[in-house]
Design a protein around this motif. Structure first.
Motif, PDB file in Angstrom:
ATOM      1  N   GLN A 168       0.839  -1.187   0.000  1.00 32.98           N
ATOM      2  CA  GLN A 168       0.000   0.000   0.000  1.00 32.98           C
ATOM      3  C   GLN A 168       0.874   1.237   0.000  1.00 32.98           C
ATOM      4  O   GLN A 168       1.841   1.322   0.735  1.00 32.98           O
ATOM      5  CB  GLN A 168      -0.880  -0.003   1.252  1.00 32.98           C
ATOM      6  CG  GLN A 168      -1.753  -1.219   1.326  1.00 32.98           C
ATOM      7  CD  GLN A 168      -2.807  -1.061   2.378  1.00 32.98           C
ATOM      8  OE1 GLN A 168      -3.738  -0.297   2.225  1.00 32.98           O
ATOM      9  NE2 GLN A 168      -2.656  -1.784   3.468  1.00 32.98           N
ATOM     10  N   CYS A 170       1.725   5.191  -2.429  1.00 29.83           N
ATOM     11  CA  CYS A 170       1.397   6.133  -3.490  1.00 29.83           C
ATOM     12  C   CYS A 170       2.581   6.217  -4.448  1.00 29.83           C
ATOM     13  O   CYS A 170       3.717   6.341  -4.025  1.00 29.83           O
ATOM     14  CB  CYS A 170       1.122   7.493  -2.852  1.00 29.83           C
ATOM     15  SG  CYS A 170       0.691   8.753  -4.018  1.00 29.83           S
ATOM     16  N   ARG A 231      -2.040   8.433   6.160  1.00 27.69           N
ATOM     17  CA  ARG A 231      -2.470   8.789   4.806  1.00 27.69           C
ATOM     18  C   ARG A 231      -2.220  10.257   4.532  1.00 27.69           C
ATOM     19  O   ARG A 231      -1.834  10.658   3.433  1.00 27.69           O
ATOM     20  CB  ARG A 231      -3.958   8.512   4.631  1.00 27.69           C
ATOM     21  CG  ARG A 231      -4.275   7.066   4.452  1.00 27.69           C
ATOM     22  CD  ARG A 231      -5.777   6.873   4.355  1.00 27.69           C
ATOM     23  NE  ARG A 231      -6.091   5.487   4.566  1.00 27.69           N
ATOM     24  CZ  ARG A 231      -6.495   4.672   3.602  1.00 27.69           C
ATOM     25  NH1 ARG A 231      -6.627   5.119   2.388  1.00 27.69           N
ATOM     26  NH2 ARG A 231      -6.779   3.416   3.873  1.00 27.69           N
TER      27      ARG A 231
ATOM     28  N   SER B   7      -2.725   2.105 -14.146  1.00 30.52           N
ATOM     29  CA  SER B   7      -2.460   1.495 -12.842  1.00 30.52           C
ATOM     30  C   SER B   7      -3.720   0.820 -12.324  1.00 30.52           C
ATOM     31  O   SER B   7      -4.834   1.099 -12.777  1.00 30.52           O
ATOM     32  CB  SER B   7      -1.992   2.553 -11.858  1.00 30.52           C
ATOM     33  OG  SER B   7      -2.988   3.534 -11.706  1.00 30.52           O
ATOM     34  N   ASN B   8      -3.544  -0.070 -11.350  1.00 29.85           N
ATOM     35  CA  ASN B   8      -4.700  -0.807 -10.821  1.00 29.85           C
ATOM     36  C   ASN B   8      -5.724   0.133 -10.214  1.00 29.85           C
ATOM     37  O   ASN B   8      -6.937  -0.060 -10.364  1.00 29.85           O
ATOM     38  CB  ASN B   8      -4.231  -1.800  -9.755  1.00 29.85           C
ATOM     39  CG  ASN B   8      -3.436  -2.919 -10.374  1.00 29.85           C
ATOM     40  OD1 ASN B   8      -3.437  -3.083 -11.577  1.00 29.85           O
ATOM     41  ND2 ASN B   8      -2.773  -3.689  -9.527  1.00 29.85           N
ATOM     42  N   CYS B   9      -5.234   1.177  -9.519  1.00 27.32           N
ATOM     43  CA  CYS B   9      -6.180   2.109  -8.895  1.00 27.32           C
ATOM     44  C   CYS B   9      -7.041   2.803  -9.942  1.00 27.32           C
ATOM     45  O   CYS B   9      -8.251   2.937  -9.778  1.00 27.32           O
ATOM     46  CB  CYS B   9      -5.450   3.202  -8.123  1.00 27.32           C
ATOM     47  SG  CYS B   9      -4.184   2.619  -7.059  1.00 27.32           S
ATOM     48  N   GLU B  10      -6.399   3.261 -11.015  1.00 26.99           N
ATOM     49  CA  GLU B  10      -7.163   3.974 -12.043  1.00 26.99           C
ATOM     50  C   GLU B  10      -8.190   3.053 -12.656  1.00 26.99           C
ATOM     51  O   GLU B  10      -9.341   3.438 -12.903  1.00 26.99           O
ATOM     52  CB  GLU B  10      -6.208   4.442 -13.146  1.00 26.99           C
ATOM     53  CG  GLU B  10      -5.487   5.726 -12.829  1.00 26.99           C
ATOM     54  CD  GLU B  10      -4.636   6.194 -13.993  1.00 26.99           C
ATOM     55  OE1 GLU B  10      -3.530   5.658 -14.161  1.00 26.99           O
ATOM     56  OE2 GLU B  10      -5.096   7.065 -14.721  1.00 26.99           O
ATOM     57  N   GLU B  12      -9.641   0.386 -11.328  1.00 31.63           N
ATOM     58  CA  GLU B  12     -10.768   0.137 -10.424  1.00 31.63           C
ATOM     59  C   GLU B  12     -11.656   1.357 -10.315  1.00 31.63           C
ATOM     60  O   GLU B  12     -12.877   1.246 -10.232  1.00 31.63           O
ATOM     61  CB  GLU B  12     -10.233  -0.200  -9.029  1.00 31.63           C
ATOM     62  CG  GLU B  12      -9.788  -1.621  -8.900  1.00 31.63           C
ATOM     63  CD  GLU B  12      -9.033  -1.832  -7.602  1.00 31.63           C
ATOM     64  OE1 GLU B  12      -8.189  -2.730  -7.568  1.00 31.63           O
ATOM     65  OE2 GLU B  12      -9.282  -1.087  -6.633  1.00 31.63           O
ATOM     66  N   PHE B  13     -11.017   2.545 -10.308  1.00 26.83           N
ATOM     67  CA  PHE B  13     -11.794   3.772 -10.184  1.00 26.83           C
ATOM     68  C   PHE B  13     -12.744   3.932 -11.370  1.00 26.83           C
ATOM     69  O   PHE B  13     -13.926   4.239 -11.211  1.00 26.83           O
ATOM     70  CB  PHE B  13     -10.820   4.953 -10.096  1.00 26.83           C
ATOM     71  CG  PHE B  13     -11.472   6.286  -9.988  1.00 26.83           C
ATOM     72  CD1 PHE B  13     -11.451   7.175 -11.043  1.00 26.83           C
ATOM     73  CD2 PHE B  13     -12.111   6.664  -8.832  1.00 26.83           C
ATOM     74  CE1 PHE B  13     -12.037   8.407 -10.944  1.00 26.83           C
ATOM     75  CE2 PHE B  13     -12.711   7.901  -8.727  1.00 26.83           C
ATOM     76  CZ  PHE B  13     -12.668   8.771  -9.788  1.00 26.83           C
ATOM     77  N   LYS B  16     -15.513   1.337 -11.193  1.00 27.15           N
ATOM     78  CA  LYS B  16     -16.491   1.586 -10.134  1.00 27.15           C
ATOM     79  C   LYS B  16     -17.436   2.712 -10.531  1.00 27.15           C
ATOM     80  O   LYS B  16     -18.637   2.656 -10.288  1.00 27.15           O
ATOM     81  CB  LYS B  16     -15.743   1.950  -8.843  1.00 27.15           C
ATOM     82  CG  LYS B  16     -16.611   1.880  -7.604  1.00 27.15           C
ATOM     83  CD  LYS B  16     -15.765   1.894  -6.361  1.00 27.15           C
ATOM     84  CE  LYS B  16     -15.417   3.320  -6.028  1.00 27.15           C
ATOM     85  NZ  LYS B  16     -15.160   3.537  -4.620  1.00 27.15           N
TER      86      LYS B  16
END
Lengths: 293, 393
Positions: A168, A170, A231, B7-10, B12-13, B16
């Protein structure tokens, strides 16, 4: 909630931002470097009409008879021993293809990773089939450059326990020329976050791992929820790094820490405003000059 | 050079948000981006912008031999060029899989739909016929090249004029452009391609995907139709299964889109024809006017300020007045001038209402005291009601 609107013409011009020494030998594509034919031409140059021209924008470097132009903005060119952060793009036979912001995808061989169960195990068919269990497409890893092949492709390895899959945190992408080669690229900042400065311009900010006794070979990611204070620290660090990168400051742990301390009087999201970013970077620059002199 | 992967976050975003009926640029699921069609000075040159995706199509013709199997028909060539100018991941010269798929779909759309009358392109049966060539160059890739390319190709074919041919017994004369006016190609109908992208195993569907949405899509369906409800092309790619009623629903959505776009094409063609006949300036240069202050500005983006709370910030006032101007159709305030009144505190009572006076006693007539008090009370009540409405909405 408020909406910020600002004049485009009041943005600080590029010339005001640079405060360092004048390097003196910056060239742009097409500039004539020399009309002397006695020099050998290196990367970033071409010959036309008996004159040596630059083909990229950068600084001229001369080594005896070899003239080359080192570009200011370029893709990452790997050297052996660099720490890089990459994203797994695809799986191939006995290797992973890793994207590291270079001209070609880097390669992480199956034999260059630490498998659970000890280091000296032979890689078998089973291991090949289980590759996706260790690292799959989209995962971020930190690795070291083991070898540079003749076509420029990098061969990576994660043979030490400090490298491996990243959990986890950034990711911040900046230009590779802003990250210098230093003794160590892994820093545990005293504010509760750790930072990995990849030579390829990818910077990973994550909460400090609490227990150092994890010896799992770097494949277990800690998925426990990160507390809000951590965070916030990570978000602030990310904005500081982006502010420093925008003002073309070289990135290393000291200047990132100074930037963090200078930014404490602003809210985290205010750091994204251009004028606040310029102010913070000015403070960092002054402090670095004071300490340097 | 290969593109940086998402990226994985983008990923999923984006997924969603699609499952919650939201797109990154705020469009609805079935909305197209802004479509702009422009014609060049030379006949048969058409430039289409769909959002930021830009495609240029050029039609040319020459005389050649017809095909052996079809001696009475002309020949149509369709070619799609993907160059690194559009996207760094496209390679010059070498046809990637995506390029081959695009070329093939464009060919099917234009040839198999028989939109162009091939028999009219024949000059001498078995010996001479017109070879018409449509070259489609992708100038910028921001998603959905296919729709853009089909619009450009059809508009270019409709815009093109070929040299006139006259037959005198055995003699055939091909007149130059100076001798006789060139003749348009005979287009029966205008087939257009509409792309549908599917997510989550066919549960969610989007029309006109942007480049990010294309990267996370699971499957794609391309429907080629014309405005007369005739289906010309149908292709499904990707790893998903579709139900029959989904396919039918998509074709009815495609029909509405195609009708609208065909109207737009006809309008653009008419404008161009009028400009040419009147002798006015026409072509791409008209679109780029460099002597105005507003050159190189971004197109207007509407900011949704309804959900923001009423506060004393003048920034909110600025964005409110911007919205009001958009509603009244007044020339929009330039971004440059909006920064100037930052210091003044503007209190907007309700959205879209321009309050002229600032309240207070009237300075025009001599009104007795009680009435002004009543008026002031009324004004205060109006203000408080308006404030409540502003917050409640």
């Amino acid at each position: 909630m408020s909406v910020d609107i600002r004049l485009a013409s009041s943005r600080p011009a590029g010339a005001d931002l640079y405060h360092g020494d004048n390097p003196g030998n910056i060239v742009t594509p097409g500039d004539i470097i020399t009309a002397d034919t006695g020099f050998m031409r290196g990367h970033g140059t071409y010959m036309e009409d008996d004159c040596l021209h630059a083909s990229v924008a950068g600084t001229v470097e001369r080594v005896n008879k070899l003239i080359s132009v080192k570009p200011l903005k370029t893709r990452y060119n790997g050297e052996i021993g660099d720490v890089v952060i990459g994203r797994i793009r695809e799986l191939a036979q006995k290797r992973w293809k890793v994207e590291t912001h270079s001209r070609m995808d880097s390669v992480l061989m199956l034999s260059s990773v630490n498998l659970p169960g000890g280091e000296l195990r032979r890689r078998s068919e089973e291991d090949e089939k289980m590759m996706r269990h260790y690292l799959k497409e989209g995962d971020l890893i930190s690795a070291e450059v083991q070898n540079v092949m003749s076509d420029g492709c990098l061969s990576l390895h994660t043979r030490s326990l400090k490298y491996g899959k990243l959990g986890q945190g950034c990711l911040v992408c900046v230009s590779p020329s802003l990250v210098l080669r230093r003794k160590t690229h892994f820093h545990n900042l005293p504010i509760g976050a750790s930072i990995i400065l990849g030579n390829n311009g990818y910077i990973w900010i994550s909460p400090t791992a609490q227990d150092k006794s994890e010896e799992s070979g770097g494949y277990e990611t800690n998925l426990q929820p990160v507390p809000k204070s951590d965070r916030e620290v990570i978000a602030r660090l990310r904005n500081c790094v982006l502010a420093l990168a925008d003002c073309k400051m070289l990135l290393f742990d000291t200047c990132i820490l100074y930037a963090y301390e200078a930014s404490l009087k602003y809210a985290v999201k205010d750091l994204l405003k251009p004028e606040v970013a310029v102010e913070v970077v000015d403070l960092v620059r002054q402090r670095l000059e004071l300490e340097g002199s | 050079m290969r593109e940086t992967p998402l990226s994985n976050c983008e990923r999923e975003f984006i997924l969603k948000n699609i499952s919650q009926q939201r797109r990154l640029d705020g469009r609805n699921a079935y909305d197209y981006r802004d479509l702009r069609i422009a014609f060049g000075v030379s006949l048969g040159c058409c430039h289409v912008e769909l959002g930021k995706t830009r495609v240029l199509a050029q039609v040319s013709c020459e005389v050649g031999e017809p095909k052996q199997t079809r001696p009475h028909d002309g020949v149509l060539y369709v070619n799609v060029e993907l160059s690194p100018m559009a996207c760094p991941s496209f390679e010059q010269g070498r046809q990637s899989e995506e390029g081959i798929e695009l070329s093939r779909l464009m060919e099917r759309c234009l040839k198999e739909s028989r939109c162009l009358d091939m028999e009219s392109l024949c000059i001498v049966s078995g010996e001479k016929a017109w070879h018409v060539r449509v070259d489609i160059h992708v100038l910028n890739h921001e998603g959905n090249i296919l729709d853009c390319a089909s619009i450009a190709a059809i508009s270019a074919l409709a815009h093109f004029r070929r040299p006139d041919v006259s037959v005198n017994g055995e003699e055939i004369t091909i007149h130059t452009l100076e001798e006789r006016n060139p003749v348009p190609l005979s287009l029966h109908h205008m087939p257009l391609l509409v792309s549908f992208t599917f997510f989550s195993q066919g549960k969610y569907m989007l029309v006109d995907p942007s480049s990010k949405e294309e990267k996370v899509m699971e499957g794609k369906m391309v429907v080629g139709m014309n405005k007369h409800r005739e289906l010309c092309t149908l292709q499904v790619t990707g790893q998903m299964l579709l139900l029959k009623d989904q396919v039918l629903r998509c074709s009815s959505i495609a029909l509405t889109k195609v009708t609208k776009i065909t109207e737009l094409i006809h309008q653009a063609l008419d404008n161009d024809k009028q400009a040419r006949s009147k002798g006015e300036k026409h072509g791409f240069a008209v679109l780029v006017s460099g002597d105005k202050v507003t050159a190189n500005r971004l197109p207007k983006i509407e900011v949704n300020v309804e959900k923001f709370e009423d506060s004393d910030e003048m920034d909110e006032g600025q964005s409110c007045s911007d919205d009001a101007d958009a509603q009244n159709g007044i020339e929009e305030l330039e971004m440059q001038t909006e920064a100037a009144p930052r210091e003044s505190a503007v209190e907007i009572l309700t959205k879209g209402v321009g309050v002229i006076g600032e309240g207070g006693a009237s300075t025009w007539l001599d009104i007795p005291q009680e009435n002004t008090k009543q008026q002031a009370a009324k004004k205060r009540r109006y203000k408080s009601v308006a404030m409540e409405e502003g917050i409640g909405s």
